[in-house]
Design an enzyme around this catalytic site. Structure first.
Site, PDB file in Angstrom:
ATOM      1  N   LYS A   5       0.866  -1.188   0.000  1.00  0.00           N
ATOM      2  CA  LYS A   5       0.000   0.000   0.000  1.00  0.00           C
ATOM      3  C   LYS A   5       0.896   1.229   0.000  1.00  0.00           C
ATOM      4  CE  LYS A   5      -1.832   1.161   3.962  1.00  0.00           C
ATOM      5  NZ  LYS A   5      -1.241   2.488   4.313  1.00  0.00           N
ATOM      6  N   ILE A  46       9.374  -5.098   7.191  1.00  0.00           N
ATOM      7  CA  ILE A  46       8.485  -4.944   8.341  1.00  0.00           C
ATOM      8  C   ILE A  46       8.594  -3.524   8.881  1.00  0.00           C
ATOM      9  CG2 ILE A  46       8.018  -5.798  10.677  1.00  0.00           C
ATOM     10  CD1 ILE A  46       9.400  -8.451   9.664  1.00  0.00           C
ATOM     11  N   ALA A  47       7.459  -2.973   9.348  1.00  0.00           N
ATOM     12  CA  ALA A  47       7.421  -1.614   9.926  1.00  0.00           C
ATOM     13  C   ALA A  47       8.018  -0.608   8.957  1.00  0.00           C
ATOM     14  CB  ALA A  47       8.152  -1.582  11.265  1.00  0.00           C
ATOM     15  N   GLY A 102       2.328  -3.707   5.096  1.00  0.00           N
ATOM     16  CA  GLY A 102       2.548  -5.143   4.943  1.00  0.00           C
ATOM     17  C   GLY A 102       1.680  -6.009   5.831  1.00  0.00           C
ATOM     18  N   ASP A 129      -6.184   0.686   9.201  1.00  0.00           N
ATOM     19  CA  ASP A 129      -5.933   0.637   7.760  1.00  0.00           C
ATOM     20  C   ASP A 129      -6.340  -0.688   7.122  1.00  0.00           C
ATOM     21  OD1 ASP A 129      -3.901  -0.781   8.940  1.00  0.00           O
ATOM     22  OD2 ASP A 129      -2.287   0.097   7.750  1.00  0.00           O
TER      23      ASP A 129
END
Length: 299
Positions: free
Chosen positions: A18, A105-106, A111, A146
């Site tokens: 995204k 990640i982060a 994700g 989200d």
């Protein structure tokens, strides 16, 4: 047997990255959630969720970013499974879920939420629940702000404007498939930390979108912001030179996505994208530097 061979009825879904092309923070609710205006596209690169019926529940992970994934019930994929099972009833079959973790990640590209959204869609089909998008979005929203956005991305892929805390979704017309480079140097930023570092929470909303064609879209983006960028840079100053690098490689437009630290760059065509991706990867071994195309608006 590889993770993607089938031992029975199974489904594999893309959990697309995204990309927040623009993100305006417009306020904060009494419960602490921030109010946002976001222009979002979804990339053809992402994680993959594979689910098949099994004798007992299981969860496995592979891929370049598998090592940082929690395997317990705190994982959003398992939270999505359990929330949908609670809605559908205890007689639903056990499932083996495999996550191919291709996204950092982060990193500000959704994700974990996209993985959970793809899980909801796959299980809705595998368990033959026939829940509509609105019901799945409501279940998703209970797991994270989200999730509705990412559910739209996993189901449709088309660009959208998201408002509220991320649950108010509207299609955007005129956005073509964008040649886009996603870059992360290994920096992980926790979204709550970035929001806590904000110094201003009352900002102007997005202007009305004017996105007919890539040049017009990039001109529009120059009139917009990512209001999380200053906060992210205060925590990770290396974001700024990364953006400068993308611009130096010929990007039409470059910006940090979401709460960071992944940055995106829009290029004029596939050849310019491929050239920039190769140069950055060659110059920076170990970076996540992935060429992609975003999914276009509905015809």
């Amino acid at each position: 047997m590889t993770a993607f061979q089938n031992a029975g009825p199974s489904i594999t879904r893309l959990a697309p990255a995204k990309i927040n092309l623009a993100l305006h923070v417009t306020g904060r609710r009494d419960d602490g959630y921030h109010l946002l205006d976001m222009l979002v596209v979804f990339a053809d690169q992402g994680d993959r969720i594979h689910i098949e019926k099994a004798g007992s529940d299981s969860f496995t992970v592979s891929g370049p970013f598998a090592s940082g994934i929690p395997a317990g019930r705190g994982n959003l994929v398992l939270k999505a499974r359990d929330a949908l099972r609670q809605h559908g009833g205890p007689d639903l079959s056990p499932v083996a879920i495999h996550l191919e973790k291709n996204l950092p990640i982060a990193s500000g590209i959704g994700g974990g939420s996209s993985d959970a959204a793809a899980t909801l869609l796959a299980l809705n089909t595998l368990w033959q629940l026939d829940l509509d998008f609105e019901m799945l979005a409501a279940i998703g929203l209970s797991l994270g702000a989200d999730l509705p956005m990412c559910l739209h991305g996993a189901a449709h892929g088309t660009p959208l404007i998201a408002r509220g805390i991320g649950e108010e979704l509207n299609d955007v017309s005129g956005i073509a498939a964008l040649p886009m480079l996603l870059v992360n140097d290994g920096t992980a930023l926790a979204t709550p930390d970035v929001f806590r570092a904000l110094t201003r929470r009352e900002n102007a909303p997005l202007p009305p979108p004017a996105c007919e064609g890539t040049d017009a879209l990039c001109a529009y983006l120059r009139e917009t912001r990512n209001d999380l960028l200053p906060a992210a840079i205060s925590l990770a100053p290396q974001i700024e030179p990364k953006l400068a690098l993308l611009r130096a490689k010929g990007a039409l437009y470059a910006r940090m996505s979401g709460s960071g630290a992944t940055c995106f760059a829009i290029f004029s065509d596939k050849s310019a994208l491929t050239r920039a991706a190769k140069e950055i990867a060659d110059e920076n071994p170990g970076w996540f530097a992935v060429p992609s195309h975003s999914f276009p608006s509905r015809a």
